[in-house]
Design an enzyme around this catalytic site. Structure first.
Site, PDB file in Angstrom:
ATOM      1  CG  ASP A  38      -2.028  -1.023   1.148  1.00 14.36           C
ATOM      2  OD1 ASP A  38      -2.312  -1.489   0.028  1.00 14.36           O
ATOM      3  OD2 ASP A  38      -2.588  -1.362   2.199  1.00 14.36           O
ATOM      4  CE1 TYR A  66       3.159  -6.507   4.845  1.00 12.57           C
ATOM      5  CE2 TYR A  66       2.557  -8.723   5.560  1.00 12.57           C
ATOM      6  CZ  TYR A  66       2.706  -7.788   4.556  1.00 12.57           C
ATOM      7  OH  TYR A  66       2.411  -8.134   3.254  1.00 12.57           O
ATOM      8  CG  ASP A  80      -5.419   2.433   5.160  1.00 10.43           C
ATOM      9  OD1 ASP A  80      -6.283   3.327   5.030  1.00 10.43           O
ATOM     10  OD2 ASP A  80      -4.790   1.973   4.182  1.00 10.43           O
ATOM     11  NE  ARG A 174      -5.411  -2.149   3.532  1.00  8.89           N
ATOM     12  CZ  ARG A 174      -6.180  -1.984   2.475  1.00  8.89           C
ATOM     13  NH1 ARG A 174      -7.202  -1.143   2.509  1.00  8.89           N
ATOM     14  NH2 ARG A 174      -5.950  -2.660   1.364  1.00  8.89           N
TER      15      ARG A 174
END
Length: 303
Positions: A38, A66, A80, A174
């Protein structure tokens, strides 16, 4: 040049922006990324160049790790911080134990609904584009099975919770944050994200676009990138006998009696294939009754 570069994507750039920059720096047309990151996220984005673009799908299939910051009490439409706030709720009654329990619920094999604001396609159109054009009614989201292999909470400082997650391909961090917010009953969104690993590529070995440009000017690109064979190092291998190589590279199926050597097991479906001169590519292992053979899927050296 047929190489893979471990690029540290900065915030504010799309994955396609990075591809464009790499293409411009290297002066090459054949450049591709290995899975969208993203625009608001940063971190590991492997970029394939030349014939290395053939292995982009194999890199994409690997586990990802992550580092995430989640903010509870605020839900957004994109899940987000880039989205519009859907609602805010008081979190003063939420305890650390409840947060840890909600995070724990995301572990293992789970069915996850991807965000509507994502690049997943419905009838050839990206879902995010359909939503933005007022065609949200056309979207029928189906849950996808993904695997969360590890979640480690790093810090809880309400309203933010920091954690690291190791997950299978296709996982939306997310959605993890959103689902935790749903469990807690106060909403949540992902407020920061950094990809710290994608397969063999790790953040501490990632290079910036500025460093890539510097390595190009100094002739140090090979020293700061990966070969195709290196990236595929975890695959088992097959060495073909000399009399099988030409037939194999022309698309023929090679039976196991024409293998010089091999290391694959009963569970393997692909293998690196070699001639006595070196690496050829990736082959598909075929099992039919008691016979085992290999057929080329991706050729790199002999074409």
């Amino acid at each position: 040049m047929d190489r893979i570069f471990n690029i540290n994507k900065p915030k504010g750039m799309t994955s396609h922006d990075v591809v464009y920059k790499v293409r411009k720096i290297l002066g090459m047309k054949k450049v591709g990324h290995t899975g969208t990151l993203d625009p608001d996220a940063e971190g590991v984005l492997p970029i394939c160049v030349g014939r290395a673009t053939k292995v982009s799908d194999l890199i994409l299939n690997k586990d990802k790790a992550y580092s995430c910051e989640m903010t509870i009490g605020i839900e957004t439409d994109t899940y987000d911080s880039s989205g519009e706030v859907v609602y805010k709720k008081d979190i003063s009654h939420i305890t650390e134990e409840e947060v840890l329990e909600a995070i724990k619920s995301q572990m293992g094999l789970i069915n996850q609904l991807p965000p509507k604001y994502s690049a997943l396609k419905v009838n050839g159109k990206r879902m995010c584009d359909l939503v933005r054009s007022g065609r949200e009614s056309e979207i029928k989201i189906k849950p996808r099975q993904i695997e969360i292999k590890k979640i480690e909470v790093k810090n809880i400082d309400f309203p933010t919770i920091s954690f690291e997650v190791l997950c299978s391909k296709g996982t939306y961090v997310r959605s993890i944050c959103h689902d935790i917010g749903e469990i807690l009953g106060v909403g949540a969104h992902m407020s920061d994200l950094k990809r710290i690993q994608s397969g063999i590529f790790k953040i501490d070995k990632a290079i910036t676009l500025e460093e890539l440009e510097n390595y190009k000017s100094k002739g140090l690109l090979c020293e700061n990138s990966y070969s195709i064979e290196e990236v595929l190092g975890e695959f088992p291998y097959i060495i073909l006998k000399n009399n099988a190589v030409k037939y194999y590279t022309n698309g023929g199926i090679i039976q196991s009696y024409r293998f010089e050597e091999y290391t694959f097991t009963d569970s393997d479906v692909q293998a690196r294939v070699y001639s006595n001169e070196g690496f050829i590519g990736i082959g598909k292992i075929i099992r039919k009754e008691k016979e085992i053979s290999v057929k080329s899927e991706k050729l790199f050296k002999l074409e």
